[in-house]
Structures are given as structure tokens and as C-alpha cells.
Design a protein around this motif. Structure first.
Motif, PDB file in Angstrom:
ATOM      1  N   GLN A  33     -51.204  81.931  28.253  1.00 27.08           N
ATOM      2  CA  GLN A  33     -50.056  81.478  27.313  1.00 27.08           C
ATOM      3  C   GLN A  33     -48.836  80.763  27.849  1.00 27.08           C
ATOM      4  OE1 GLN A  33     -50.343  81.301  24.189  1.00 27.08           O
ATOM      5  NE2 GLN A  33     -51.704  82.830  23.456  1.00 27.08           N
ATOM      6  N   VAL A  34     -48.179  79.957  27.431  1.00 27.46           N
ATOM      7  CA  VAL A  34     -47.047  79.294  27.820  1.00 27.46           C
ATOM      8  C   VAL A  34     -45.882  80.176  27.339  1.00 27.46           C
ATOM      9  CG1 VAL A  34     -45.321  77.473  28.091  1.00 27.46           C
ATOM     10  CG2 VAL A  34     -47.883  76.890  27.853  1.00 27.46           C
ATOM     11  N   PRO A  35     -45.043  80.676  28.232  1.00 27.07           N
ATOM     12  CA  PRO A  35     -44.041  81.577  27.702  1.00 27.07           C
ATOM     13  C   PRO A  35     -43.217  80.978  26.750  1.00 27.07           C
ATOM     14  CG  PRO A  35     -44.205  81.564  30.091  1.00 27.07           C
ATOM     15  CD  PRO A  35     -45.029  80.488  29.660  1.00 27.07           C
ATOM     16  N   GLN A  36     -42.817  81.600  25.678  1.00 24.95           N
ATOM     17  CA  GLN A  36     -42.207  80.978  24.398  1.00 24.95           C
ATOM     18  C   GLN A  36     -40.626  80.469  25.094  1.00 24.95           C
ATOM     19  OE1 GLN A  36     -43.213  80.297  21.487  1.00 24.95           O
ATOM     20  NE2 GLN A  36     -41.510  79.326  21.155  1.00 24.95           N
ATOM     21  N   ALA A  37     -40.148  81.185  26.111  1.00 22.06           N
ATOM     22  CA  ALA A  37     -38.828  80.809  26.712  1.00 22.06           C
ATOM     23  C   ALA A  37     -38.824  79.219  27.086  1.00 22.06           C
ATOM     24  CB  ALA A  37     -38.158  81.634  27.726  1.00 22.06           C
ATOM     25  N   ILE A  38     -40.104  78.865  27.960  1.00 21.16           N
ATOM     26  CA  ILE A  38     -40.348  77.657  28.383  1.00 21.16           C
ATOM     27  C   ILE A  38     -40.522  76.615  27.252  1.00 21.16           C
ATOM     28  CG2 ILE A  38     -41.979  76.043  29.595  1.00 21.16           C
ATOM     29  CD1 ILE A  38     -42.405  78.305  31.485  1.00 21.16           C
ATOM     30  N   GLN A  53     -50.485  75.731  24.885  1.00 19.18           N
ATOM     31  CA  GLN A  53     -50.944  74.561  25.829  1.00 19.18           C
ATOM     32  C   GLN A  53     -50.645  73.166  25.249  1.00 19.18           C
ATOM     33  OE1 GLN A  53     -52.653  77.354  25.817  1.00 19.18           O
ATOM     34  NE2 GLN A  53     -52.438  78.306  27.884  1.00 19.18           N
ATOM     35  N   GLU A  54     -51.325  73.257  23.923  1.00 13.96           N
ATOM     36  CA  GLU A  54     -51.131  72.062  23.201  1.00 13.96           C
ATOM     37  C   GLU A  54     -49.704  71.829  22.725  1.00 13.96           C
ATOM     38  OE1 GLU A  54     -55.607  71.944  20.718  1.00 13.96           O
ATOM     39  OE2 GLU A  54     -54.193  73.581  20.290  1.00 13.96           O
ATOM     40  N   LYS A  55     -49.042  72.773  22.450  1.00 12.38           N
ATOM     41  CA  LYS A  55     -47.728  72.687  22.018  1.00 12.38           C
ATOM     42  C   LYS A  55     -46.867  72.047  23.113  1.00 12.38           C
ATOM     43  CE  LYS A  55     -47.437  76.515  18.858  1.00 12.38           C
ATOM     44  NZ  LYS A  55     -46.879  77.989  18.778  1.00 12.38           N
ATOM     45  N   LEU A  56     -47.004  72.462  24.497  1.00 12.91           N
ATOM     46  CA  LEU A  56     -46.219  72.140  25.521  1.00 12.91           C
ATOM     47  C   LEU A  56     -46.806  70.605  25.660  1.00 12.91           C
ATOM     48  CD1 LEU A  56     -44.648  72.397  28.006  1.00 12.91           C
ATOM     49  CD2 LEU A  56     -46.773  73.101  29.336  1.00 12.91           C
ATOM     50  N   THR A  72     -45.458  75.562  37.892  1.00 14.09           N
ATOM     51  CA  THR A  72     -45.722  76.270  36.783  1.00 14.09           C
ATOM     52  C   THR A  72     -46.061  75.411  35.462  1.00 14.09           C
ATOM     53  OG1 THR A  72     -44.148  77.819  37.723  1.00 14.09           O
ATOM     54  CG2 THR A  72     -44.726  77.903  35.361  1.00 14.09           C
ATOM     55  N   ILE A  73     -45.292  74.514  35.282  1.00 14.68           N
ATOM     56  CA  ILE A  73     -45.370  73.513  34.248  1.00 14.68           C
ATOM     57  C   ILE A  73     -46.757  72.738  34.135  1.00 14.68           C
ATOM     58  CG2 ILE A  73     -44.601  71.517  32.815  1.00 14.68           C
ATOM     59  CD1 ILE A  73     -42.762  74.000  32.578  1.00 14.68           C
ATOM     60  N   TRP A  74     -46.967  72.175  35.554  1.00 12.90           N
ATOM     61  CA  TRP A  74     -48.294  71.699  35.690  1.00 12.90           C
ATOM     62  C   TRP A  74     -49.424  72.630  35.564  1.00 12.90           C
ATOM     63  CZ3 TRP A  74     -52.122  72.600  39.239  1.00 12.90           C
ATOM     64  CH2 TRP A  74     -53.198  71.533  39.691  1.00 12.90           C
ATOM     65  N   SER A  75     -49.378  73.739  35.957  1.00 14.09           N
ATOM     66  CA  SER A  75     -50.337  74.489  35.639  1.00 14.09           C
ATOM     67  C   SER A  75     -50.635  75.037  34.163  1.00 14.09           C
ATOM     68  CB  SER A  75     -50.326  75.841  36.650  1.00 14.09           C
ATOM     69  OG  SER A  75     -49.274  76.909  36.075  1.00 14.09           O
ATOM     70  N   TYR A  76     -49.536  75.262  33.441  1.00 13.81           N
ATOM     71  CA  TYR A  76     -49.770  75.398  32.016  1.00 13.81           C
ATOM     72  C   TYR A  76     -50.376  74.318  31.290  1.00 13.81           C
ATOM     73  CZ  TYR A  76     -47.090  79.743  31.995  1.00 13.81           C
ATOM     74  OH  TYR A  76     -46.713  81.050  32.462  1.00 13.81           O
TER      75      TYR A  76
END
Length: 91
Positions: free
Chosen positions: A59-64, A20-23, A47-51
Motif C-alpha cells: 500500500q502507498v502510504p496516505q502521507a505520500i 498504486q492506481e491512485k499514485l 520509494t516512489i518508483w517501487s510503489y
């Protein structure tokens, strides 16, 4: 350009950022809101908003993260090149 993730995603205390911090970091340095990030990541804006919520424990998927990271680094590279600088790998 592939960033050195060992140093890029570190907090002030030296620990590695959560996904989440990376995002949040990528959105911040990329100047992106969650809707733009969703378009880049080929995900729903919600989806992005919820992460992105600090309370999220998922966990935010690595693909995102990979898609957004690639976009941000291409954008930063273009800015650097436009300023007349040349990127090269660390020796």
C-alpha cells in the motif's frame, strides 16, 4: 481545494482504485515522473518508483498520496485560474 475522493479515484468499472492506481493517476494528471513525485512527497525516488510498479502489492502510504495530491490540485487550480475560470464547490 479538497477533491471529492468518492468519485475522483474510481476505475472505469466503478470500483475504487488501489493505492498504486491512485499514485499512477496523480502522476499522470500532474505530469510528474517518479523523481519529481519523490521530491514533492519528501521520499526517496526509489520509494516512489517501487510503489509505482504495477506488480507492487504494498500500500502507498496516505502521507505520500496526500502530498502529491495537494501539489497536483494546486497546480491544476493555478492552470484553471490562469485560463480565467473560477473554482467553486459543487452545490
Amino acid at each position: 481545494m479538497i477533491p471529492n475522493r468518492n468519485t475522483l479515484y474510481r476505475r472505469q468499472d466503478g470500483l475504487e482504485m488501489t493505492s498504486q492506481e491512485k499514485l499512477a493517476f496523480l502522476l499522470d494528471i500532474g505530469g510528474l515522473d517518479y523523481k519529481a513525485a519523490a521530491s514533492i512527497a519528501q521520499a526517496a525516488p526509489r520509494t516512489i518508483w517501487s510503489y509505482r510498479k504495477p506488480s507492487s502489492t504494498r500500500q502507498v502510504p496516505q502521507a505520500i498520496l496526500d502530498r502529491i495530491e495537494r501539489y497536483v490540485f494546486e497546480r491544476l487550480s493555478a492552470i484553471v485560474a490562469a485560463a480565467g475560470y473560477q473554482l467553486r464547490p459543487v452545490a
